[in-house]
Scaffold this motif. Structure first.
Motif, PDB file in Angstrom:
ATOM      1  N   LEU A   6      40.277  87.078  49.345  1.00 19.21           N
ATOM      2  CA  LEU A   6      41.562  87.113  48.652  1.00 19.21           C
ATOM      3  C   LEU A   6      42.679  87.164  49.679  1.00 19.21           C
ATOM      4  CD1 LEU A   6      43.188  87.363  46.002  1.00 19.21           C
ATOM      5  CD2 LEU A   6      42.970  89.858  46.239  1.00 19.21           C
ATOM      6  N   PHE A   7      43.548  86.154  49.653  1.00 14.19           N
ATOM      7  CA  PHE A   7      44.668  86.057  50.594  1.00 14.19           C
ATOM      8  C   PHE A   7      45.860  86.810  50.011  1.00 14.19           C
ATOM      9  CE2 PHE A   7      41.781  82.750  51.683  1.00 14.19           C
ATOM     10  CZ  PHE A   7      41.859  82.663  53.069  1.00 14.19           C
ATOM     11  N   LYS A  44      56.655  81.703  53.382  1.00 16.56           N
ATOM     12  CA  LYS A  44      56.633  82.050  51.963  1.00 16.56           C
ATOM     13  C   LYS A  44      56.395  83.551  51.781  1.00 16.56           C
ATOM     14  CE  LYS A  44      55.074  77.587  50.142  1.00 16.56           C
ATOM     15  NZ  LYS A  44      54.003  76.872  49.391  1.00 16.56           N
ATOM     16  N   THR A  45      55.498  84.098  52.602  1.00 17.18           N
ATOM     17  CA  THR A  45      55.224  85.526  52.511  1.00 17.18           C
ATOM     18  C   THR A  45      56.469  86.336  52.854  1.00 17.18           C
ATOM     19  OG1 THR A  45      52.981  85.023  53.293  1.00 17.18           O
ATOM     20  CG2 THR A  45      53.606  87.330  53.186  1.00 17.18           C
ATOM     21  N   ILE A  46      57.158  85.913  53.910  1.00 14.56           N
ATOM     22  CA  ILE A  46      58.388  86.596  54.317  1.00 14.56           C
ATOM     23  C   ILE A  46      59.441  86.483  53.215  1.00 14.56           C
ATOM     24  CG2 ILE A  46      60.283  86.597  55.975  1.00 14.56           C
ATOM     25  CD1 ILE A  46      58.233  85.566  58.057  1.00 14.56           C
ATOM     26  N   ASP A  47      59.626  85.270  52.678  1.00 16.13           N
ATOM     27  CA  ASP A  47      60.619  85.059  51.614  1.00 16.13           C
ATOM     28  C   ASP A  47      60.297  85.906  50.388  1.00 16.13           C
ATOM     29  OD1 ASP A  47      62.049  83.254  53.126  1.00 16.13           O
ATOM     30  OD2 ASP A  47      61.084  81.484  52.268  1.00 16.13           O
ATOM     31  N   ASN A  48      59.022  85.939  50.006  1.00 14.47           N
ATOM     32  CA  ASN A  48      58.626  86.711  48.827  1.00 14.47           C
ATOM     33  C   ASN A  48      58.842  88.205  49.035  1.00 14.47           C
ATOM     34  OD1 ASN A  48      57.884  84.400  47.465  1.00 14.47           O
ATOM     35  ND2 ASN A  48      55.724  84.547  48.018  1.00 14.47           N
ATOM     36  N   THR A  49      58.598  88.673  50.264  1.00 12.71           N
ATOM     37  CA  THR A  49      58.809  90.087  50.568  1.00 12.71           C
ATOM     38  C   THR A  49      60.294  90.444  50.472  1.00 12.71           C
ATOM     39  OG1 THR A  49      56.888  90.090  52.041  1.00 12.71           O
ATOM     40  CG2 THR A  49      58.457  91.899  52.290  1.00 12.71           C
ATOM     41  N   ILE A  50      61.131  89.582  51.032  1.00 15.06           N
ATOM     42  CA  ILE A  50      62.582  89.794  50.953  1.00 15.06           C
ATOM     43  C   ILE A  50      63.031  89.832  49.501  1.00 15.06           C
ATOM     44  CG2 ILE A  50      64.810  88.698  51.421  1.00 15.06           C
ATOM     45  CD1 ILE A  50      63.631  87.718  54.071  1.00 15.06           C
ATOM     46  N   LYS A  51      62.509  88.930  48.699  1.00 18.56           N
ATOM     47  CA  LYS A  51      62.876  88.875  47.289  1.00 18.56           C
ATOM     48  C   LYS A  51      62.391  90.107  46.548  1.00 18.56           C
ATOM     49  CE  LYS A  51      62.424  85.920  43.190  1.00 18.56           C
ATOM     50  NZ  LYS A  51      61.850  84.644  42.660  1.00 18.56           N
ATOM     51  N   GLY A 149      43.589  75.364  53.470  1.00 18.03           N
ATOM     52  CA  GLY A 149      44.724  74.855  52.712  1.00 18.03           C
ATOM     53  C   GLY A 149      45.389  75.909  51.849  1.00 18.03           C
ATOM     54  N   VAL A 150      45.282  77.163  52.255  1.00 18.54           N
ATOM     55  CA  VAL A 150      45.895  78.261  51.496  1.00 18.54           C
ATOM     56  C   VAL A 150      47.279  78.549  52.066  1.00 18.54           C
ATOM     57  CG1 VAL A 150      45.743  80.695  50.865  1.00 18.54           C
ATOM     58  CG2 VAL A 150      43.669  79.291  50.941  1.00 18.54           C
ATOM     59  N   SER A 151      48.298  78.445  51.239  1.00 21.87           N
ATOM     60  CA  SER A 151      49.664  78.750  51.670  1.00 21.87           C
ATOM     61  C   SER A 151      50.334  79.792  50.787  1.00 21.87           C
ATOM     62  CB  SER A 151      50.520  77.477  51.683  1.00 21.87           C
ATOM     63  OG  SER A 151      50.597  76.914  50.386  1.00 21.87           O
ATOM     64  N   GLU A 152      49.721  80.100  49.646  1.00 19.64           N
ATOM     65  CA  GLU A 152      50.285  81.062  48.704  1.00 19.64           C
ATOM     66  C   GLU A 152      49.394  82.296  48.640  1.00 19.64           C
ATOM     67  OE1 GLU A 152      53.051  80.813  47.052  1.00 19.64           O
ATOM     68  OE2 GLU A 152      53.581  78.687  47.021  1.00 19.64           O
ATOM     69  N   THR A 153      50.034  83.461  48.564  1.00 16.86           N
ATOM     70  CA  THR A 153      49.265  84.681  48.389  1.00 16.86           C
ATOM     71  C   THR A 153      48.736  84.770  46.955  1.00 16.86           C
ATOM     72  OG1 THR A 153      51.289  85.902  47.854  1.00 16.86           O
ATOM     73  CG2 THR A 153      50.557  85.933  50.151  1.00 16.86           C
ATOM     74  N   ALA A 154      47.865  85.748  46.723  1.00 18.53           N
ATOM     75  CA  ALA A 154      47.170  85.901  45.440  1.00 18.53           C
ATOM     76  C   ALA A 154      46.269  84.697  45.157  1.00 18.53           C
ATOM     77  CB  ALA A 154      48.147  86.125  44.290  1.00 18.53           C
ATOM     78  N   MET A 169      38.530  77.430  44.791  1.00 22.74           N
ATOM     79  CA  MET A 169      39.833  78.031  45.032  1.00 22.74           C
ATOM     80  C   MET A 169      40.437  78.472  43.705  1.00 22.74           C
ATOM     81  SD  MET A 169      43.333  76.371  46.642  1.00 22.74           S
ATOM     82  CE  MET A 169      42.724  76.295  48.326  1.00 22.74           C
ATOM     83  N   ILE A 170      40.884  79.728  43.640  1.00 26.25           N
ATOM     84  CA  ILE A 170      41.484  80.265  42.421  1.00 26.25           C
ATOM     85  C   ILE A 170      42.915  80.694  42.725  1.00 26.25           C
ATOM     86  CG2 ILE A 170      41.275  81.925  40.541  1.00 26.25           C
ATOM     87  CD1 ILE A 170      38.352  82.240  41.200  1.00 26.25           C
ATOM     88  N   PRO A 171      43.904  79.847  42.447  1.00 27.05           N
ATOM     89  CA  PRO A 171      45.306  80.270  42.593  1.00 27.05           C
ATOM     90  C   PRO A 171      45.641  81.314  41.540  1.00 27.05           C
ATOM     91  CG  PRO A 171      45.080  77.861  42.430  1.00 27.05           C
ATOM     92  CD  PRO A 171      43.785  78.458  41.994  1.00 27.05           C
ATOM     93  N   ASN A 172      46.635  82.142  41.822  1.00 23.40           N
ATOM     94  CA  ASN A 172      47.057  83.169  40.853  1.00 23.40           C
ATOM     95  C   ASN A 172      45.860  83.959  40.345  1.00 23.40           C
ATOM     96  OD1 ASN A 172      49.807  82.215  40.919  1.00 23.40           O
ATOM     97  ND2 ASN A 172      49.129  80.512  39.635  1.00 23.40           N
ATOM     98  N   PHE A 173      45.101  84.457  41.292  1.00 22.79           N
ATOM     99  CA  PHE A 173      43.847  85.136  40.997  1.00 22.79           C
ATOM    100  C   PHE A 173      44.047  86.341  40.080  1.00 22.79           C
ATOM    101  CE2 PHE A 173      41.052  88.693  41.968  1.00 22.79           C
ATOM    102  CZ  PHE A 173      39.807  88.140  41.761  1.00 22.79           C
ATOM    103  N   ASP A 174      43.087  86.494  39.138  1.00 23.48           N
ATOM    104  CA  ASP A 174      43.011  87.730  38.371  1.00 23.48           C
ATOM    105  C   ASP A 174      41.566  87.971  37.948  1.00 23.48           C
ATOM    106  OD1 ASP A 174      42.504  86.115  36.154  1.00 23.48           O
ATOM    107  OD2 ASP A 174      44.534  86.269  35.367  1.00 23.48           O
ATOM    108  N   TYR A 175      41.335  89.116  37.378  1.00 20.74           N
ATOM    109  CA  TYR A 175      39.985  89.558  37.024  1.00 20.74           C
ATOM    110  C   TYR A 175      39.316  88.593  36.045  1.00 20.74           C
ATOM    111  CZ  TYR A 175      36.376  92.515  34.869  1.00 20.74           C
ATOM    112  OH  TYR A 175      35.201  93.003  34.370  1.00 20.74           O
TER     113      TYR A 175
END
Length: 212
Positions: A6-7, A44-51, A149-154, A169-175
């Protein structure tokens, strides 16, 4: 056996929820699962953290501070992992809870307290968090993300070690998404991440649409 990677953004609430979903899956899934949280460091990680923390995205000093903090948080996590995956994951979850849920300041006092509560050797931990070995592990994580090819978290990458052709690959991962993929047999063709990393080539990844 399943391998789940999980990224995550270690400073993001969404990823904290995803990590807890992984722990729930480990308890409830009727198969052996080997999992790890892989910190992702990019713009993207930095931008999301700032947001997430409602900071000024146009302030260069703030952006640099967020980048440095995120970088050191990841190095701390890698240093904790050197003392065992279970302790490392426990350290990360405690740190995230302190920073995200309780709004505490990231400083040496907090880090020392959390390392102690995670049963880490403090002298070793504080030495490792600035070591070249931690930095190398940090760079390896980013290379793995790039290769996959992973650039988005979760984002989760799941492999079934009984098969050598595909990963999922599971984008927007959840249970629920992973449980449904497992029960429907979509994980029957997912191989080991280590095989792909050692061969320095991207795997054949099938992207799972969570909406289906």
């Amino acid at each position: 056996m399943l391998e789940l990677h999980l990224f995550v953004n270690p400073l993001g609430m969404r990823c904290l929820r995803c990590e807890k979903d992984v722990l729930k899956i480990d308890r409830n899934l009727n198969t052996k699962i080997n999992y790890q949280f892989v910190p992702l460091f990019n713009m993207k990680t930095i931008d999301n953290t700032i947001k997430y923390y409602h900071l000024n995205p146009h302030d260069l000093a703030i952006r640099q501070q967020v980048s440095r903090t995120l970088n050191q948080v990841i190095l701390d996590y890698k240093a904790a992992l050197f003392q065992g995956r279970k302790r490392g994951r426990h350290y990360l979850l405690l740190l995230q809870s302190a920073l995200i849920k309780h709004g505490l300041d990231y400083n040496d006092e907090l880090i020392s307290k959390i390392a102690h509560n995670s049963s880490l050797d403090l002298e070793m931990f504080f030495e490792d968090r600035h070591s070249q070995l931690a930095k190398q592990a940090f760079r390896q994580d980013q290379k793995i993300a790039s290769d996959l090819g992973v650039s988005e978290t979760a984002t989760a990458i799941v492999f079934n070690t009984d098969d050598s052709d595909y990963g999922l690959m599971i984008p927007n991962f959840d249970y629920d998404t992973l449980i449904n993929a497992f029960k429907s047999g979509k994980l029957d063709h997912a191989s080991s991440l280590n095989d792909f990393v050692s061969q320095y080539r991207p795997p054949k990844l099938r992207v799972l649409n969570n909406n289906n």
